[in-house]
Design an enzyme around this catalytic site. Structure first.
Site, mmCIF file in Angstrom:
data_model
loop_
_atom_site.group_PDB
_atom_site.id
_atom_site.type_symbol
_atom_site.label_atom_id
_atom_site.label_comp_id
_atom_site.label_asym_id
_atom_site.label_seq_id
_atom_site.Cartn_x
_atom_site.Cartn_y
_atom_site.Cartn_z
ATOM 1 N N VAL A 76 21.989 -1.736 57.583
ATOM 2 C CA VAL A 76 21.492 -0.417 57.959
ATOM 3 C C VAL A 76 20.244 -0.076 57.149
ATOM 4 C CG1 VAL A 76 22.880 0.909 56.278
ATOM 5 C CG2 VAL A 76 22.189 1.975 58.433
ATOM 6 N N CYS A 77 19.315 0.619 57.807
ATOM 7 C CA CYS A 77 18.121 1.134 57.133
ATOM 8 C C CYS A 77 17.953 2.583 57.569
ATOM 9 C CB CYS A 77 16.895 0.291 57.472
ATOM 10 S SG CYS A 77 16.460 0.314 59.235
ATOM 11 N N ALA A 78 16.765 3.126 57.428
ATOM 12 C CA ALA A 78 16.557 4.535 57.771
ATOM 13 C C ALA A 78 16.560 4.763 59.279
ATOM 14 C CB ALA A 78 15.253 5.049 57.163
ATOM 15 N N GLY A 80 16.412 1.792 61.794
ATOM 16 C CA GLY A 80 16.869 0.661 62.605
ATOM 17 C C GLY A 80 15.914 -0.501 62.705
ATOM 18 N N MET A 105 20.242 5.234 59.649
ATOM 19 C CA MET A 105 20.937 6.405 59.105
ATOM 20 C C MET A 105 20.578 7.682 59.856
ATOM 21 S SD MET A 105 23.061 5.402 56.827
ATOM 22 C CE MET A 105 23.501 6.873 55.906
#
Length: 378
Positions: A76-78, A80, A105
């Site tokens: 997961v990142c901010a 995608g 997120m």
């Protein structure tokens, strides 16, 4: 989930089901450490590690020993994008079941999971919408095809879709108070449905729009079900709770399963702490122990029941919730005013948006809300 060779993807809806079901998940969070420390995906069986994306641009060799070889890895990142690039690197390094969480997120923060709480004795059903990534809880009460929504989030599509699928005509929208940690969808939904929008008048002194005041003792009917307003100040000066069909107590941000509401988000902690104590130790104490408390927020996954719902009997909370068991008034005041978490992100701007004074665009609203729920005393 996609099935193509290489890295796969998983939607936040699919991930939410896994979290609620208590599945064991291994998550690699590639956001900056400061963002990760502030807020992350949590669950009863979630293992999560943080390695910032910039440390992995040249490859993932440095973290291979930290990753499980025999289970799925969710990255997961901010938003995608970075997570998919890292997921592809992991597949190239020999890991097979690697998933990038779609939308990152930001998408996790906005997902609403509807959960059926139970049937109402007068005829009808109450549903809880769980916002796993933000800790927000909102409600839909349905009876005879009519509905009322309480403490809605700004993402209105899930409510519209749910009402359409269940053939519910939304008649009323209620906010228990002027929210400071998330943007309400109340006004927008009321316009969409042609519904009445209720707001406690003591919280509405600066709003720029028309609304219907809801005060202590007022009753709202939906189908055969009655919802009674109980004035319960302390989190805000206008905070109002709702007794639904003499079965459920919707407490807004006054009382949570594992904590109590904070009184300082309008800068009035010293003034409002006495109101908070009177509500919790006076007003609520007179209510039936069998009432099931349904709060507007939860602090952590430990407050969830097996089905993902957040609910507990009032009488049990008076036994187990520390915030309800501080006999000395001065100690209560000290506990409440000295154990406050950081203010929610952009809380002043969120309050002004909910007053109608600001009109941020969609992306600005997302940025304003990023971060965990911070409505409770620690």
């Amino acid at each position: 989930m996609s099935d193509q060779k290489g890295a796969k993807s998983i939607s936040v809806q699919q991930l939410a089901k896994k979290v609620i079901n208590g599945e064991h998940l291994f998550i690699l969070d590639v956001r900056n450490t400061g963002d990760f420390d502030d807020w992350k995906i949590e669950g009863k069986n979630i293992e999560v590690i943080n390695v910032p994306y910039f440390e992995l641009i040249e490859g993932v060799d440095t973290i291979i020993d930290k990753l499980p070889k025999d289970q799925n890895i969710y990255v997961v990142c901010a938003k995608g994008g970075s997570s998919m690039m890292v997921a592809e690197q992991l597949v190239e390094a020999g890991f097979h079941d690697v998933y990038s969480i779609e939308g990152g997120m930001k998408a996790w923060s906005e997902h609403l999971e509807p959960i059926k709480i139970g049937h109402l004795k007068s005829g009808g059903t109450i549903y809880q919408f769980v916002r796993l990534g933000k800790g927000c809880l909102s409600y839909l009460i349905e009876s005879n095809g009519e509905g009322v929504l309480i403490d809605t989030n700004r993402m209105i599509d899930p409510y519209e879709q749910f009402a359409k699928e269940h053939q519910i005509t939304i008649k009323h929208i209620i906010d228990s108070h002027l929210h400071a940690d998330h943007i309400s969808g109340g006004r927008k939904l009321a316009e969409k449905f042609g519904a009445t929008y209720y707001l406690p008048p003591k919280d509405a002194g600066e709003v720029t729009f028309s609304y219907t005041p809801i005060k202590d003792g007022d009753k709202v009917k939906v189908g055969t079900v009655t919802i009674e307003a109980i004035y319960s100040p302390g989190h805000t000066i206008g905070s109002t709770s709702f007794i639904v069909d003499d079965q459920y107590l919707l407490t807004g941000d006054i009382l949570f399963v594992d904590s109590i509401g904070r009184p300082d988000l309008a800068g009035k902690a010293d003034d409002w702490v006495s109101d908070l104590r009177q509500t919790l130790y006076g007003r609520y104490k007179q209510l039936a122990d069998e009432l099931i408390v349904l709060p507007a927020h939860f602090m952590g996954i430990n407050e969830m029941n097996a089905d993902g719902s957040v609910a507990e009997k009032l009488g049990i909370l008076y036994k187990v919730n520390h915030g309800l068991n501080i006999a000395d008034e001065n100690e209560f005041r000290k506990t409440v005013t000295e154990n406050l978490p950081p203010q929610p992100n952009s809380y002043q701007e969120i309050r002004q948006t909910n007053m109608g004074k600001l009109n941020p665009d969609e992306e600005q609203q997302r940025e304003m809300e990023i971060g965990p729920n911070r409505c409770a005393v620690r």
